[in-house]
Design a protein around this motif. Structure first.
Motif, PDB file in Angstrom:
ATOM      1  N   ILE A 230       0.837  -1.215   0.000  1.00 12.56           N
ATOM      2  CA  ILE A 230       0.000   0.000   0.000  1.00 12.56           C
ATOM      3  C   ILE A 230       0.868   1.260   0.000  1.00 12.56           C
ATOM      4  O   ILE A 230       0.672   2.174  -0.810  1.00 12.56           O
ATOM      5  CB  ILE A 230      -0.943  -0.001   1.213  1.00 12.56           C
ATOM      6  CG1 ILE A 230      -1.966  -1.138   1.086  1.00 12.56           C
ATOM      7  CG2 ILE A 230      -1.669   1.345   1.347  1.00 12.56           C
ATOM      8  CD1 ILE A 230      -2.777  -1.369   2.351  1.00 12.56           C
ATOM      9  N   SER A 231       1.830   1.311   0.912  1.00  7.01           N
ATOM     10  CA  SER A 231       2.664   2.515   1.040  1.00  7.01           C
ATOM     11  C   SER A 231       3.518   2.748  -0.202  1.00  7.01           C
ATOM     12  O   SER A 231       3.681   3.889  -0.658  1.00  7.01           O
ATOM     13  CB  SER A 231       3.548   2.420   2.285  1.00  7.01           C
ATOM     14  OG  SER A 231       4.391   1.284   2.228  1.00  7.01           O
ATOM     15  N   SER A 232       4.085   1.662  -0.773  1.00  8.29           N
ATOM     16  CA  SER A 232       4.948   1.831  -1.943  1.00  8.29           C
ATOM     17  C   SER A 232       4.159   2.241  -3.178  1.00  8.29           C
ATOM     18  O   SER A 232       4.643   3.038  -3.991  1.00  8.29           O
ATOM     19  CB  SER A 232       5.729   0.545  -2.212  1.00  8.29           C
ATOM     20  OG  SER A 232       4.862  -0.527  -2.511  1.00  8.29           O
ATOM     21  N   CYS A 233       2.964   1.684  -3.348  1.00  3.85           N
ATOM     22  CA  CYS A 233       2.135   2.069  -4.505  1.00  3.85           C
ATOM     23  C   CYS A 233       1.823   3.567  -4.472  1.00  3.85           C
ATOM     24  O   CYS A 233       1.921   4.263  -5.496  1.00  3.85           O
ATOM     25  CB  CYS A 233       0.836   1.265  -4.520  1.00  3.85           C
ATOM     26  SG  CYS A 233       1.033  -0.442  -5.077  1.00  3.85           S
ATOM     27  N   ILE A 234       1.463   4.052  -3.284  1.00  5.69           N
ATOM     28  CA  ILE A 234       1.185   5.484  -3.146  1.00  5.69           C
ATOM     29  C   ILE A 234       2.454   6.303  -3.370  1.00  5.69           C
ATOM     30  O   ILE A 234       2.470   7.296  -4.117  1.00  5.69           O
ATOM     31  CB  ILE A 234       0.592   5.786  -1.756  1.00  5.69           C
ATOM     32  CG1 ILE A 234      -0.770   5.101  -1.600  1.00  5.69           C
ATOM     33  CG2 ILE A 234       0.449   7.300  -1.544  1.00  5.69           C
ATOM     34  CD1 ILE A 234      -1.347   5.195  -0.201  1.00  5.69           C
ATOM     35  N   GLY A 235       3.557   5.869  -2.734  1.00  4.76           N
ATOM     36  CA  GLY A 235       4.814   6.606  -2.834  1.00  4.76           C
ATOM     37  C   GLY A 235       5.385   6.631  -4.241  1.00  4.76           C
ATOM     38  O   GLY A 235       5.793   7.696  -4.746  1.00  4.76           O
ATOM     39  N   PHE A 236       5.419   5.463  -4.914  1.00  2.00           N
ATOM     40  CA  PHE A 236       5.970   5.409  -6.270  1.00  2.00           C
ATOM     41  C   PHE A 236       5.129   6.234  -7.248  1.00  2.00           C
ATOM     42  O   PHE A 236       5.663   6.858  -8.165  1.00  2.00           O
ATOM     43  CB  PHE A 236       6.053   3.961  -6.756  1.00  2.00           C
ATOM     44  CG  PHE A 236       7.042   3.115  -5.992  1.00  2.00           C
ATOM     45  CD1 PHE A 236       8.114   3.696  -5.339  1.00  2.00           C
ATOM     46  CD2 PHE A 236       6.894   1.735  -5.924  1.00  2.00           C
ATOM     47  CE1 PHE A 236       9.032   2.936  -4.636  1.00  2.00           C
ATOM     48  CE2 PHE A 236       7.798   0.957  -5.229  1.00  2.00           C
ATOM     49  CZ  PHE A 236       8.868   1.556  -4.581  1.00  2.00           C
ATOM     50  N   SER A 237       3.811   6.215  -7.052  1.00  2.00           N
ATOM     51  CA  SER A 237       2.935   7.015  -7.918  1.00  2.00           C
ATOM     52  C   SER A 237       3.230   8.499  -7.757  1.00  2.00           C
ATOM     53  O   SER A 237       3.336   9.248  -8.754  1.00  2.00           O
ATOM     54  CB  SER A 237       1.461   6.734  -7.593  1.00  2.00           C
ATOM     55  OG  SER A 237       1.135   5.384  -7.832  1.00  2.00           O
ATOM     56  N   LEU A 238       3.372   8.941  -6.511  1.00  2.00           N
ATOM     57  CA  LEU A 238       3.686  10.346  -6.257  1.00  2.00           C
ATOM     58  C   LEU A 238       5.038  10.728  -6.856  1.00  2.00           C
ATOM     59  O   LEU A 238       5.203  11.803  -7.430  1.00  2.00           O
ATOM     60  CB  LEU A 238       3.674  10.619  -4.754  1.00  2.00           C
ATOM     61  CG  LEU A 238       2.308  10.559  -4.053  1.00  2.00           C
ATOM     62  CD1 LEU A 238       2.488  10.687  -2.538  1.00  2.00           C
ATOM     63  CD2 LEU A 238       1.383  11.656  -4.565  1.00  2.00           C
ATOM     64  N   MET A 239       6.023   9.813  -6.732  1.00  2.00           N
ATOM     65  CA  MET A 239       7.359  10.090  -7.269  1.00  2.00           C
ATOM     66  C   MET A 239       7.349  10.135  -8.795  1.00  2.00           C
ATOM     67  O   MET A 239       8.006  10.983  -9.411  1.00  2.00           O
ATOM     68  CB  MET A 239       8.344   9.034  -6.777  1.00  2.00           C
ATOM     69  CG  MET A 239       8.841   9.262  -5.354  1.00  2.00           C
ATOM     70  SD  MET A 239      10.077   8.059  -4.846  1.00  2.00           S
ATOM     71  CE  MET A 239       9.051   6.897  -3.970  1.00  2.00           C
ATOM     72  N   PHE A 240       6.617   9.210  -9.394  1.00  2.00           N
ATOM     73  CA  PHE A 240       6.579   9.132 -10.856  1.00  2.00           C
ATOM     74  C   PHE A 240       6.003  10.413 -11.467  1.00  2.00           C
ATOM     75  O   PHE A 240       6.456  10.876 -12.516  1.00  2.00           O
ATOM     76  CB  PHE A 240       5.747   7.924 -11.295  1.00  2.00           C
ATOM     77  CG  PHE A 240       5.688   7.728 -12.776  1.00  2.00           C
ATOM     78  CD1 PHE A 240       6.753   7.146 -13.451  1.00  2.00           C
ATOM     79  CD2 PHE A 240       4.583   8.132 -13.507  1.00  2.00           C
ATOM     80  CE1 PHE A 240       6.711   6.976 -14.837  1.00  2.00           C
ATOM     81  CE2 PHE A 240       4.529   7.963 -14.886  1.00  2.00           C
ATOM     82  CZ  PHE A 240       5.602   7.378 -15.550  1.00  2.00           C
ATOM     83  N   PHE A 241       5.017  10.984 -10.793  1.00  2.00           N
ATOM     84  CA  PHE A 241       4.372  12.187 -11.322  1.00  2.00           C
ATOM     85  C   PHE A 241       4.976  13.473 -10.744  1.00  2.00           C
ATOM     86  O   PHE A 241       4.444  14.571 -10.993  1.00  2.00           O
ATOM     87  CB  PHE A 241       2.867  12.147 -11.046  1.00  2.00           C
ATOM     88  CG  PHE A 241       2.136  11.104 -11.848  1.00  2.00           C
ATOM     89  CD1 PHE A 241       1.922  11.284 -13.205  1.00  2.00           C
ATOM     90  CD2 PHE A 241       1.686   9.938 -11.250  1.00  2.00           C
ATOM     91  CE1 PHE A 241       1.256  10.323 -13.965  1.00  2.00           C
ATOM     92  CE2 PHE A 241       1.023   8.969 -11.995  1.00  2.00           C
ATOM     93  CZ  PHE A 241       0.806   9.151 -13.351  1.00  2.00           C
TER      94      PHE A 241
END
Length: 415
Positions: A369-380
């Motif tokens: 859960i935390s990585s999906c949110i974090g990676f999405s924020l980083m990618f954008f």
């Protein structure tokens, strides 16, 4: 008989020594390589971390859980042999995947055409998988002194390699890997020679298969958790390599390096609790377990706050001592990333207890859960600053979820 208090003191001292050696290695690398090469060094190291824990197959958690429950020394040795078979098979699978896709993976991870980089990452990662297997075994049989000693010896070996091959990235990772693999086989040979004499018949192989199934069935879900955990270190570098460049990669590595060196301090002290928690649950010592975990939570929070304050006030001094004046621009990023120390320490403590309480992979769910949110924020993220903030948010979510898991499991099992 060494008490828990003495084990903690020894582990704290050992981890501070390992931290100091890690800082020396980093200082040697920084002083003898360019900023771009330092970015490559960190990408290889972080990528190898992912390979290490995929190659370990979750045995870093499975062995400390099941070894204390073994009924005799023969079962302990069979678990060790089974775990070696699992790591060897996983190493062959990972190696095959990398060999067949070396060009594409090198481009993806390093944004480069030099396939030697991905092979060095694989070799260093797998050699650490074998070493981590020994660490897991020593924790599982409650040999904390040997566990800390072997860690220190391994770190000193890497320091010697860094001193000798400080200007050559390829030779550093190559010889470091060879030393780690040789250390594993020396230790494993000693254990096999002094252990139970095996009779290689149908019963032996049947038991090895049984132990391997038990260890892997528990560990493979944790393997995905470990994959996500170490992807948290390497995926931001991949994003940075492709969106910003190697210089920003080096800045990110510098900002997070101090946190990375502190992580083993929390992690390895926390893992002492896993075999003890597993044993306490079997013996129904619930109040003792809750008391110990609550005490550790307070200690971890206090130490985390001290580290954060230290980085806030002395980050400039640390940069000049551990890196060089070229990295002073990273000062504000060190302050930001130091905030992850607190939630990360909570995760590193409670993940072991949560695994002991329930076979379901609650830690893996939290990481996912935390990585999906974090990676999405980083990618954008449109700027490097936003990417750093996204990285911090990811860890905050992980810490909160870990605490919620502990609260739920405590109320469910430790009444």
């Amino acid at each position: 008989m060494i008490t828990l208090k003495k084990e903690l003191i020894i582990s704290i001292l050992a981890q501070f020594l390992i931290l100091f050696i890690g800082l020396l290695i980093n200082k040697i690398i920084v002083n003898n390589m360019s900023i771009d090469d330092y970015g490559l060094y960190n990408t290889i190291k972080k990528g190898a971390g992912v390979i290490t824990f995929v190659g370990l197959g979750g045995l870093g958690i499975a062995l400390p859980k099941f070894l204390p429950q073994a009924s005799n020394s023969k079962e302990i040795r069979h678990q060790l042999i089974s775990s070696l078979c699992i790591v060897a098979i996983l190493a062959l699978i990972i190696g095959g995947v990398i060999f067949l896709n070396s060009t594409g993976l090198t481009k993806l991870v390093f944004n480069s055409e030099h396939s030697i980089l991905i092979y060095l990452m694989f070799l260093f990662g797998i050699s650490n998988s074998f070493i981590a297997l020994i660490f897991a075994y020593l924790r599982g049989v409650d040999k904390i002194i040997y566990f800390n000693s072997f860690q220190i010896i391994s770190q000193i070996s890497l320091l010697a390699v860094a001193i000798i091959f400080r200007t050559n990235l390829t030779q550093y990772f190559l010889y470091s890997s060879l030393i780690l693999i040789a250390s594993f086989f020396i230790f494993y040979g000693y254990v096999a020679r002094t252990g139970v004499k095996f009779t290689y018949d149908g019963v032996f192989f049947s038991d090895i298969k049984k132990q391997a199934k038990k260890l892997f069935s528990f560990g493979y879900t944790r393997m995905f958790g470990d994959l996500i955990l170490f992807s948290i270190g390497v995926i931001p570098l991949v994003i940075i390599n492709n969106k910003f460049g190697l210089k920003e990669n080096a800045y990110f590595s510098t900002a997070t390096m101090l946190n990375t060196l502190i992580t083993p301090f929390f992690s390895y002290i926390g893992v002492i609790l896993l075999p003890k928690a597993s044993k306490a649950i079997v013996e129904k010592q619930y109040s003792y377990l809750k008391k110990i975990v609550n005490k550790f939570l307070l200690i971890y929070i206090a130490i985390s706050v001290l580290f954060i304050a230290f980085f806030y006030f002395f980050n400039h001094v640390l940069i000049l001592i551990l890196f060089s004046k070229d990295y002073l621009v990273v000062s504000k990023y060190i302050i930001l990333t130091s905030l992850i120390i607190l939630p990360n320490s909570i995760y590193l403590l409670l993940r072991n207890v949560n695994d002991a309480l329930d076979n379901r992979p609650y830690n893996t769910f939290s990481l996912l859960i935390s990585s999906c949110i974090g990676f999405s924020l980083m990618f954008f993220s449109t700027t490097f600053d936003y990417l750093i903030i996204s990285f911090v948010i990811m860890y905050l979510i992980l810490g909160i979820l870990s605490f919620l898991n502990w609260t739920y499991l405590k109320n469910k099992y430790l009444k």
